[in-house]
Write a protein that holds these residues in place. Structure first.
Motif, mmCIF file in Angstrom:
data_model
loop_
_atom_site.group_PDB
_atom_site.id
_atom_site.type_symbol
_atom_site.label_atom_id
_atom_site.label_comp_id
_atom_site.label_asym_id
_atom_site.label_seq_id
_atom_site.Cartn_x
_atom_site.Cartn_y
_atom_site.Cartn_z
ATOM 1 N N LEU A 3 0.847 -1.199 0.000
ATOM 2 C CA LEU A 3 0.000 0.000 0.000
ATOM 3 C C LEU A 3 0.879 1.243 0.000
ATOM 4 C CD1 LEU A 3 -2.562 -1.075 2.759
ATOM 5 C CD2 LEU A 3 -3.108 -0.765 0.330
ATOM 6 N N ALA A 4 0.389 2.323 -0.599
ATOM 7 C CA ALA A 4 1.067 3.618 -0.516
ATOM 8 C C ALA A 4 0.840 4.225 0.859
ATOM 9 C CB ALA A 4 0.559 4.553 -1.609
ATOM 10 N N LEU A 5 1.661 5.217 1.212
ATOM 11 C CA LEU A 5 1.729 5.721 2.587
ATOM 12 C C LEU A 5 0.377 6.081 3.189
ATOM 13 C CD1 LEU A 5 3.428 6.725 5.035
ATOM 14 C CD2 LEU A 5 3.482 8.960 3.906
ATOM 15 N N ILE A 6 -0.389 6.951 2.559
ATOM 16 C CA ILE A 6 -1.628 7.433 3.177
ATOM 17 C C ILE A 6 -2.632 6.297 3.334
ATOM 18 C CG2 ILE A 6 -3.497 9.106 3.038
ATOM 19 C CD1 ILE A 6 -0.692 10.298 3.567
ATOM 20 N N ASP A 7 -2.781 5.451 2.320
ATOM 21 C CA ASP A 7 -3.670 4.286 2.442
ATOM 22 C C ASP A 7 -3.141 3.306 3.485
ATOM 23 O OD1 ASP A 7 -5.372 5.258 0.505
ATOM 24 O OD2 ASP A 7 -4.390 4.158 -1.131
ATOM 25 N N ARG A 36 4.672 12.022 -1.983
ATOM 26 C CA ARG A 36 4.205 13.194 -2.742
ATOM 27 C C ARG A 36 2.828 13.666 -2.292
ATOM 28 N NH1 ARG A 36 7.553 14.507 -6.793
ATOM 29 N NH2 ARG A 36 8.904 12.881 -7.680
ATOM 30 N N THR A 37 1.920 12.734 -2.004
ATOM 31 C CA THR A 37 0.583 13.125 -1.540
ATOM 32 C C THR A 37 0.666 13.881 -0.230
ATOM 33 O OG1 THR A 37 -0.381 11.189 -2.633
ATOM 34 C CG2 THR A 37 -1.706 12.270 -0.928
ATOM 35 N N GLU A 38 1.500 13.410 0.693
ATOM 36 C CA GLU A 38 1.719 14.117 1.960
ATOM 37 C C GLU A 38 2.186 15.547 1.695
ATOM 38 O OE1 GLU A 38 5.381 14.456 5.100
ATOM 39 O OE2 GLU A 38 5.248 12.723 3.761
ATOM 40 N N CYS A 39 3.166 15.718 0.805
ATOM 41 C CA CYS A 39 3.692 17.053 0.503
ATOM 42 C C CYS A 39 2.604 17.950 -0.077
ATOM 43 C CB CYS A 39 4.860 16.953 -0.467
ATOM 44 S SG CYS A 39 6.316 16.109 0.193
ATOM 45 N N GLU A 40 1.773 17.395 -0.963
ATOM 46 C CA GLU A 40 0.694 18.174 -1.567
ATOM 47 C C GLU A 40 -0.333 18.601 -0.521
ATOM 48 O OE1 GLU A 40 -0.675 15.440 -4.483
ATOM 49 O OE2 GLU A 40 1.056 15.740 -5.827
ATOM 50 N N LEU A 41 -0.644 17.726 0.434
ATOM 51 C CA LEU A 41 -1.596 18.067 1.488
ATOM 52 C C LEU A 41 -1.067 19.191 2.376
ATOM 53 C CD1 LEU A 41 -2.764 14.467 2.501
ATOM 54 C CD2 LEU A 41 -4.182 16.247 1.458
ATOM 55 N N VAL A 42 0.201 19.120 2.730
ATOM 56 C CA VAL A 42 0.792 20.170 3.559
ATOM 57 C C VAL A 42 0.763 21.505 2.828
ATOM 58 C CG1 VAL A 42 2.901 20.989 4.676
ATOM 59 C CG2 VAL A 42 2.258 18.580 4.844
ATOM 60 N N GLY A 91 6.926 2.607 -2.002
ATOM 61 C CA GLY A 91 6.924 3.293 -3.287
ATOM 62 C C GLY A 91 7.040 4.794 -3.163
ATOM 63 N N SER A 92 7.670 5.254 -2.094
ATOM 64 C CA SER A 92 7.717 6.692 -1.831
ATOM 65 C C SER A 92 8.744 7.422 -2.685
ATOM 66 C CB SER A 92 8.034 6.927 -0.343
ATOM 67 O OG SER A 92 7.026 6.380 0.472
ATOM 68 N N GLY A 93 9.825 6.742 -3.075
ATOM 69 C CA GLY A 93 10.868 7.378 -3.858
ATOM 70 C C GLY A 93 12.237 7.148 -3.244
ATOM 71 N N ILE A 94 13.220 7.820 -3.803
ATOM 72 C CA ILE A 94 14.600 7.683 -3.342
ATOM 73 C C ILE A 94 15.077 9.041 -2.847
ATOM 74 C CG2 ILE A 94 16.956 7.042 -3.952
ATOM 75 C CD1 ILE A 94 15.784 5.330 -6.216
ATOM 76 N N CYS A 98 6.371 -1.442 7.546
ATOM 77 C CA CYS A 98 6.676 -0.929 6.208
ATOM 78 C C CYS A 98 8.055 -1.356 5.726
ATOM 79 C CB CYS A 98 6.568 0.593 6.169
ATOM 80 S SG CYS A 98 7.664 1.419 7.318
ATOM 81 N N ASN A 99 8.696 -2.238 6.453
ATOM 82 C CA ASN A 99 9.996 -2.752 6.060
ATOM 83 C C ASN A 99 10.032 -4.261 6.222
ATOM 84 O OD1 ASN A 99 12.741 -3.614 6.064
ATOM 85 N ND2 ASN A 99 13.443 -1.616 6.711
ATOM 86 N N ASN A 100 9.397 -4.732 7.292
ATOM 87 C CA ASN A 100 9.294 -6.150 7.646
ATOM 88 C C ASN A 100 10.548 -6.705 8.310
ATOM 89 O OD1 ASN A 100 7.430 -5.494 5.349
ATOM 90 N ND2 ASN A 100 6.603 -7.505 5.869
ATOM 91 N N ARG A 101 11.621 -5.922 8.353
ATOM 92 C CA ARG A 101 12.797 -6.313 9.126
ATOM 93 C C ARG A 101 13.434 -5.045 9.685
ATOM 94 N NH1 ARG A 101 16.931 -8.597 4.527
ATOM 95 N NH2 ARG A 101 15.183 -9.994 4.107
ATOM 96 N N LEU A 102 14.202 -5.213 10.762
ATOM 97 C CA LEU A 102 14.826 -4.080 11.448
ATOM 98 C C LEU A 102 16.343 -4.242 11.404
ATOM 99 C CD1 LEU A 102 12.443 -3.955 14.575
ATOM 100 C CD2 LEU A 102 12.150 -2.841 12.340
#
Length: 439
Positions: A76-80, A222-228, A284-287, A309-313
């Motif tokens: 899933l993407a961040l906001i979802d 990107r969606t987070e940045c647009e909301l801010v 899928g947030s980017g680099i 969001c990583n499944n390992r530490l």
């Protein structure tokens, strides 16, 4: 406190010369007493033949409360990801599930050579995390998540501004400096779209007055940045700067999407950036523009983020991934092994204001270190020890871990955590939590 001698090792000190010293390291009264040489004696002796002895990894972005969410919020993407999975699960946490999650996370961190973490917890039950940190001998700077606005936030995570601040102050006063100084408190507003301007401004003022860190997320998606920008009229970093949330005491996780002006703001304010490469890839947030940030002299350290969001530490994974991502963008010479190992150790300690105590091996520093076996198939030959650590080694190669001069793992056996019991409790609490969350 008994003395410990680690003998016949290859000591990767990460001091100002990135020295590699062959010989012994002597630990007494919780601190490193001597480095190099041979013929020392101690109460406990550890043979480090064919091993690298390194400063313990310092991870600067972790969510211990999310370890039970492993595998329950994938693809899933961040906001979802937040609205559909993570927030409902955080809202469903109990005292018992938070404790089980924290213990599971710390056990995994220790077994992978991490001795210190900056961690953001959820809105509720943060004291339970500090209790686990104290009992396991781990070193952590942590804070309760602060959230006083936002759409589709479960009722259990919706805070009134004053209550969020009051609860954070109470935790600070109860836990900052606990565990013989291993535990430190930080303010942890989740991110700009979950917090009112009033809350962020108050946090900025309190953090400076109390002399503690602020740990938040910024410009991950990107969606987070647009909301801010839609809400504030400013780009994310500019908005945080306008409310006082930049500076040497501030750690911003991610910083994937940055303008030239925002990079200049990070540089001029001395703000710390935390790079979480595996999390950014999986969501899928980017680099993140790590090479550019480092060129500008901006502090960049590493974190695995949370198991949701990583499944390992695993810091070995984060080091390798961080280096490879920048190389594919900018060329093979960028972010060499020695630089990325610094990001995982002394740079992380410096970001937390702990570099006088941990992050490198030097006489007088607190004894936080790991012994990593390099004589295995995938690390042989270890022609260059630092290359072997960054590009070849794995978490399972960590043999022994010491925190504050105390053995917390030896011969891959955890000494302050019951591993089978931890796994059983985590499985039991995860099942109950998922049922409560309905996800």
């Amino acid at each position: 406190m008994s003395s410990i001698l680690i003998e016949n090792g290859t000591l990767v000190t990460m001091d100002t010369r990135d020295s590699i010293v062959h010989g012994d390291i002597l630990i007494a009264d919780g601190r490193i007493a001597e480095i190099g040489g041979t013929g020392h004696t101690a109460d406990t002796v550890i043979d480090a033949t064919d091993c690298a002895v390194i400063p313990g990894f310092v991870q600067t972005h972790i969510h211990l409360c999310q370890t039970l969410f492993r595998g329950a919020a994938d693809d899933l993407a961040l906001i979802d990801w937040l609205k559909q999975r993570v927030w409902p699960m955080e809202a469903a946490h109990s005292v018992e599930s938070v404790a089980a999650s924290a213990r599971l996370g710390i056990a995994e961190l220790i077994k992978g050579g991490t001795t210190c973490a900056l961690t953001m917890e959820t809105v509720n039950h943060t004291a339970e995390v500090f209790k686990i940190v104290e009992g396991t001998g781990f070193r952590a700077t942590g804070g309760k998540c602060m959230m006083d606005k936002g759409d589709e936030v479960p009722a259990a995570l919706q805070e009134e501004t004053g209550n969020s601040i009051d609860e954070s102050i109470a935790l600070l006063e109860a836990w900052h400096g606990a565990g013989d100084g291993r535990i430190r408190y930080c303010f942890a507003p989740r991110f700009a779209i979950s917090c009112t301007r009033e809350l962020l401004q108050k946090v900025a003022s309190l953090a400076r007055a109390r002399g503690v860190m602020v740990h938040t997320h910024a410009s991950e998606n990107r969606t987070e940045c647009e909301l801010v920008q839609a809400e504030s009229g400013l780009r994310n970093i500019a908005y945080l700067d306008s409310v006082g949330l930049t500076g040497r005491h501030v750690a911003l996780a991610h910083c994937v999407h940055l303008s030239v002006d925002e990079i200049e703001t990070l540089k001029s304010t001395g703000t710390n950036v935390v790079h979480c490469p595996s999390s950014n890839l999986k969501l899928g947030s980017g680099i993140a523009p790590v090479a550019k940030l480092l060129e500008q002299g901006i502090s960049v350290s590493l974190g695995a983020d949370g198991a949701a969001c990583n499944n390992r530490l695993d810091m070995f994974t984060e080091m390798r991934t961080a280096a490879l991502l920048q190389k594919v963008l900018h060329g093979p010479e960028v972010l060499p092994a020695r630089r990325v190992l610094r990001m995982a150790t002394i740079d992380g300690a410096r970001a937390l204001g702990l570099d006088a105590d941990v992050g490198s091996l030097a006489p007088g520093k607190r004894a936080d270190l790991a012994v990593v076996r390099l004589g295995r198939l995938h690390t042989t030959p270890a022609t260059d020890v630092v290359s072997a650590l960054v590009y070849s080694a794995e978490a399972d190669d960590v043999d022994t871990v010491i925190i504050d001069g105390r053995l917390v793992m030896r011969d891959r056996n955890l000494l302050t955590i019951d591993e089978p019991e931890t796994i059983a409790a985590a499985n039991s609490e995860a099942q109950k939590l998922l049922a409560r969350a309905g996800v």
